[in-house]
Design an enzyme around this catalytic site. Structure first.
Site, PDB file in Angstrom:
ATOM      1  N   GLU A 195       0.623  -1.520   0.139  1.00 49.48           N
ATOM      2  CA  GLU A 195       0.036   0.114   0.461  1.00 49.48           C
ATOM      3  C   GLU A 195       1.159   1.081   0.258  1.00 49.48           C
ATOM      4  O   GLU A 195       0.765   2.589  -0.728  1.00 49.48           O
ATOM      5  CB  GLU A 195      -1.441  -0.036   1.459  1.00 49.48           C
ATOM      6  CG  GLU A 195      -1.870  -1.205   0.996  1.00 49.48           C
ATOM      7  CD  GLU A 195      -2.989  -0.400   0.665  1.00 49.48           C
ATOM      8  OE1 GLU A 195      -2.932  -1.283  -0.910  1.00 49.48           O
ATOM      9  OE2 GLU A 195      -4.314  -0.501   0.868  1.00 49.48           O
ATOM     10  N   THR A 253      -8.094  12.564  -7.204  1.00 49.63           N
ATOM     11  CA  THR A 253      -7.066  11.600  -5.970  1.00 49.63           C
ATOM     12  C   THR A 253      -6.643  13.379  -5.503  1.00 49.63           C
ATOM     13  O   THR A 253      -5.967  13.373  -4.199  1.00 49.63           O
ATOM     14  CB  THR A 253      -6.156  10.843  -5.883  1.00 49.63           C
ATOM     15  OG1 THR A 253      -6.784   9.978  -6.707  1.00 49.63           O
ATOM     16  CG2 THR A 253      -5.499  10.530  -4.933  1.00 49.63           C
TER      17      THR A 253
END
Lengths: 343, 343
Positions: free
Chosen positions: B157, B211
């Site tokens: 991640e 984003t």
């Protein structure tokens, strides 16, 4: 989950307009415990009750008092407190409950034994208000809900120490209480498992916490990173309460990065007292309420005395303050009747 | 309470320096679920897994691959994803686990079936990483702890979507997960009672969430009052999870006054979608992860379709966006092996 919502009153709630209840007892004696508010990252919305310490109220039907009125006949343990019921936290809460019940035909007299020092950070005003609210309700047959009692106590707190329920909530309900919102007023009792022990070491120095400075020390804004850190620790604290994990509870309570760092420097020796508590084996340590009492958490009473001694010593050596330590367990009951009489 | 601490590794942990384990299977197939991170006031530290949606990985011993290496042989459902394992979230997590296990003598090939759309706010990268980490561990006999698996996924991640564990935690462990701190890395699984239902209505619009703007929309500072409001609602959310109260869970999740008000305007129609969900009977509604998926909560599947239809309609009418609704239950298992073979 038990919930109390301001907008969903009990349908059986007695209405002040219609009822004028008769007393069930001639006299009742109640106790309400000390409370620890804030609990580090639970600032302004978490609190819990601790046993042993608290206030006692004796409430009696008094033919010498005008019907529908209340007088404060005696106060022991706090010479400065007003005997005027409108200016006394016990008096205000008692009047609020009398109004809710619609008491009009009898007069009452209230005697207050302060077991808690004022301004110590142990919910002194909330304990008096809680004991008074429960006493009036009990005298007339205990018809009110916990929600009614907490709201009456909150009125008292609002007039005496600010509109916050993190002391009065646990003082009435016992255990841990989460104040979820004020509009609507919603509180969640949090049940610490009955088969687990939780012990608090409460160390109160001879020091008057500078209330105004304590309030001014609060930052108006907090960084996003600190917000997330404190929120996640507050969330962990709640999880630890419900899961009965004293170790996580202690370390979460100990991890406030927003309020404690600002307030601790205003309590002489506090930083050293926290270090001493942790070195002596406490799971966590922070300021109780707005201080100056410091609270440490552990899961058994045996270590409590040693931890308390070390904390007292640290207050003396590092803060030049005499202090007194008390070892208390979680009070799971809250304000209660301890005796009643028809004599 | 289950805890995982970075500083307390499992003493039975295989050391990469000494072990070169043999595969127990020739091939394994794993699944990892979609996850909903943030959950309103749980921004950056709470997440949960939802069933039905997720990614599937087939991992095989491959004599055609150099020993100690892994190749990505196929990807379906996401044409844009890199086949270079060093640039693919499944590849990175797989390599991390191979390193932990000390795999040196066999080569592996990995096939990824993306069930989750990229950038939808449903933890797509975490699902791939979780399925890959569990696949490699399973192929060599499932010797690692959940803590090891989460840390491997967190590495993935960190390289792909940021150093946050609120998707990878629940993708591996299932249920609700609280990320308590990163240093040390500590996560608390939160058990929603097994005898209660919790249902999520997930509505994903055809819209690429900006984003960068989503990140920039976050305030650097938060007012003290908003901090307390969000913290107390996050605390109530955790209490509701542990006490199995879907109604409180929903209303707490719905009450974020810090992040949602800033991000919602960046998703066309979001405000109306939330209103539509609530009017149709949802207990609460917020943005899933960083969006654009919107999540509503309810306690039974029967109302899910109706709520989803209303939300889809609101996206179309108010945001001009086509959207797709899915009704999912809480996934309590997390990443798991769905088949294994020695053929």
């Amino acid at each position: 989950m038990l919930r109390f919502s301001f907008h969903s009153p009990n349908p059986n709630h007695p209405s002040a307009k219609t009822l004028d209840p008769s007393p069930v007892f001639r006299s009742v004696k109640t106790f309400a415990p000390a409370t620890v508010a804030n609990l580090g990252p639970g600032f302004d919305f978490l609190g819990c009750a601790v046993d042993g310490l608290g206030d006692v109220i004796t409430l009696s039907v008094d033919p010498g008092v005008a019907p529908g009125k209340i007088v404060i006949s005696s106060i022991s343990g706090a010479p400065k407190l007003s005997h005027n019921p409108l200016r006394n936290c016990a008096g205000i809460a008692a009047i609020e409950i009398m109004r809710k019940l619609g008491v009009r035909s009898v007069g009452l007299s209230l005697s207050l034994e302060k077991g808690l020092p004022l301004g110590s950070g142990l919910g002194s005003s909330a304990a008096s208000a809680a004991a008074a609210a429960v006493a009036v309700d009990a005298l007339f047959g205990s018809t009110l809900t916990a929600h009614d009692l907490v709201l009456a106590g909150l009125e008292s707190e609002a007039k005496v120490s600010g509109y916050h329920a993190d002391n009065i909530g646990p003082a009435i309900l016992g255990g841990f209480v989460l104040i979820r919102s004020y509009e609507p007023f919603e509180i969640l009792p949090l049940n610490f498992p009955a088969d687990r022990d939780l012990v608090f070491v409460l160390v109160s120095p001879d020091f008057e916490a500078p209330t105004k400075k304590m309030r001014e020390a609060l930052p108006a804004e907090v960084g996003m990173k600190e917000h997330i850190r404190n929120s996640s620790q507050a969330a962990a604290l709640v999880a630890a309460v419900l899961q009965g994990d004293a170790r996580v509870l202690g370390s979460a309570l100990s991890s406030d990065v927003i309020v404690e760092p600002k307030r601790a420097p205003l309590i002489p020796g506090m930083a050293a007292v926290k270090v001493a508590a942790m070195e002596a084996g406490a799971f966590g340590c922070t300021i109780s309420g707005a201080g100056p009492t410091v609270v440490a958490v552990i899961d058994g009473e045996q270590q409590g005395k040693e931890i308390g001694d070390r904390m007292v010593e640290a207050f003396l050596v590092n803060g030049g303050l005499r202090a007194k330590a008390t070892v208390s367990k979680l009070d799971r009951v809250g304000a209660r009747v301890i005796s009643s009489s028809n004599q």
